[in-house]
Design an enzyme around this catalytic site. Structure first.
Site, PDB file in Angstrom:
ATOM      1  NE  ARG A  10      47.066  41.618  28.763  1.00  0.00           N
ATOM      2  CZ  ARG A  10      47.041  42.222  27.586  1.00  0.00           C
ATOM      3  NH1 ARG A  10      48.151  42.553  26.979  1.00  0.00           N
ATOM      4  NH2 ARG A  10      45.889  42.507  27.004  1.00  0.00           N
TER       5      ARG A  10
ATOM      6  CD  GLU B 238      38.847  53.968  21.805  1.00  0.00           C
ATOM      7  OE1 GLU B 238      37.876  54.751  21.639  1.00  0.00           O
ATOM      8  OE2 GLU B 238      39.161  53.113  20.973  1.00  0.00           O
TER       9      GLU B 238
ATOM     10  NE  ARG C   4      40.775  70.250  43.330  1.00  0.00           N
ATOM     11  CZ  ARG C   4      41.917  70.758  43.792  1.00  0.00           C
ATOM     12  NH1 ARG C   4      42.180  72.033  43.622  1.00  0.00           N
ATOM     13  NH2 ARG C   4      42.777  69.996  44.434  1.00  0.00           N
TER      14      ARG C   4
ATOM     15  CG  HIS D 193      36.261  77.309  39.266  1.00  0.00           C
ATOM     16  ND1 HIS D 193      37.007  76.190  39.520  1.00  0.00           N
ATOM     17  CD2 HIS D 193      36.253  78.023  40.419  1.00  0.00           C
ATOM     18  CE1 HIS D 193      37.449  76.225  40.774  1.00  0.00           C
ATOM     19  NE2 HIS D 193      36.996  77.326  41.340  1.00  0.00           N
TER      20      HIS D 193
ATOM     21  CE  LYS E 155      36.419  74.301  32.795  1.00  0.00           C
ATOM     22  NZ  LYS E 155      36.180  74.653  34.193  1.00  0.00           N
TER      23      LYS E 155
ATOM     24  CG  HIS F  11      33.145  71.867  35.713  1.00  0.00           C
ATOM     25  ND1 HIS F  11      34.446  71.636  36.122  1.00  0.00           N
ATOM     26  CD2 HIS F  11      32.534  70.661  35.695  1.00  0.00           C
ATOM     27  CE1 HIS F  11      34.609  70.336  36.316  1.00  0.00           C
ATOM     28  NE2 HIS F  11      33.462  69.735  36.074  1.00  0.00           N
TER      29      HIS F  11
ATOM     30  CE1 TYR G 207      37.987  70.379  35.356  1.00  0.00           C
ATOM     31  CE2 TYR G 207      40.015  69.381  36.142  1.00  0.00           C
ATOM     32  CZ  TYR G 207      38.799  69.987  36.393  1.00  0.00           C
ATOM     33  OH  TYR G 207      38.409  70.187  37.686  1.00  0.00           O
TER      34      TYR G 207
ATOM     35  CE  LYS H  41      40.200  82.071  41.736  1.00  0.00           C
ATOM     36  NZ  LYS H  41      40.943  81.587  40.584  1.00  0.00           N
ATOM     37  CG  ASP H  42      36.775  77.633  44.641  1.00  0.00           C
ATOM     38  OD1 ASP H  42      36.956  78.529  43.794  1.00  0.00           O
ATOM     39  OD2 ASP H  42      36.976  76.431  44.399  1.00  0.00           O
TER      40      ASP H  42
END
Length: 175
Positions: free
Chosen positions: A24, A29, A54, A57, A66, A113, A126, A161-162
């Site tokens: 199926r 988890e 990304r 940061h 995180k 990160h 996150y 920005k990065d």
């Protein structure tokens, strides 16, 4: 069954969990409160095209721990230790996370990160220990030679920005 794997950096953890599959589909988890003694108050979902990078940061005030999981696709995920009193200050750990695995990466407070999507439609989830604080955000440039991160691509797609993120030496002066 859950397996917590310690990395070379104290408190930075890889969490492997079982996935239950049959004809199926599957059941996974994502998180169990009894795994970590942390309170996660904020959740983020991002979707990235292949080769989007990304990060890296962090927040100077209201630092975020995180718990990162890839729900779809594949990402090269990186955490850089910026805890000034740490024996591993300036070192990083990288891991490939995939929606086909049931693996998460716990990154404690005090780390920069970032990640690079290795497939289209890479969806990252996150759980964060603190809210986003725009005024205290700092960025560490992804390709700083001092860090020598072995990114799997040479020409990533990076936000404006990065592109303005600081090198390691300038960033540590602001911590």
């Amino acid at each position: 069954m859950v397996k917590i794997i310690k990395t070379k950096i104290k408190d930075l953890l890889i969490i492997k969990k079982e996935a239950y599959k049959d004809n199926r589909g599957f059941l996974r988890e994502l998180y169990r409160e009894n795994l970590l003694s942390k309170r996660f108050i904020f959740e983020i979902l991002s979707n990235s095209k292949k080769n989007v990078l990304r990060g890296l940061h962090l927040q100077k005030r209201k630092s975020q721990g995180k718990y990162v999981t890839v729900l779809n696709g594949k990402a090269f995920d990186v955490a850089v230790d910026l805890r000034k009193n740490s024996k591993t200050f300036g070192q990083y750990v990288s891991i490939i996370l995939s929606g086909k695995q049931n693996v998460s990466f716990y990154i404690p407070e005090g780390f920069a990160h970032g990640f690079c999507a290795l497939e289209n439609n890479t969806i990252m989830h996150y759980k964060c220990t603190n809210y986003r604080d725009e005024k205290s955000e700092l960025g560490l440039i992804w390709n700083d030679p001092k860090l020598n991160i072995k990114w799997p691509i040479k020409k990533p797609i990076i936000s404006k920005k990065d592109q303005q993120n600081m090198d390691f030496e300038n960033l540590i002066e602001r911590l």
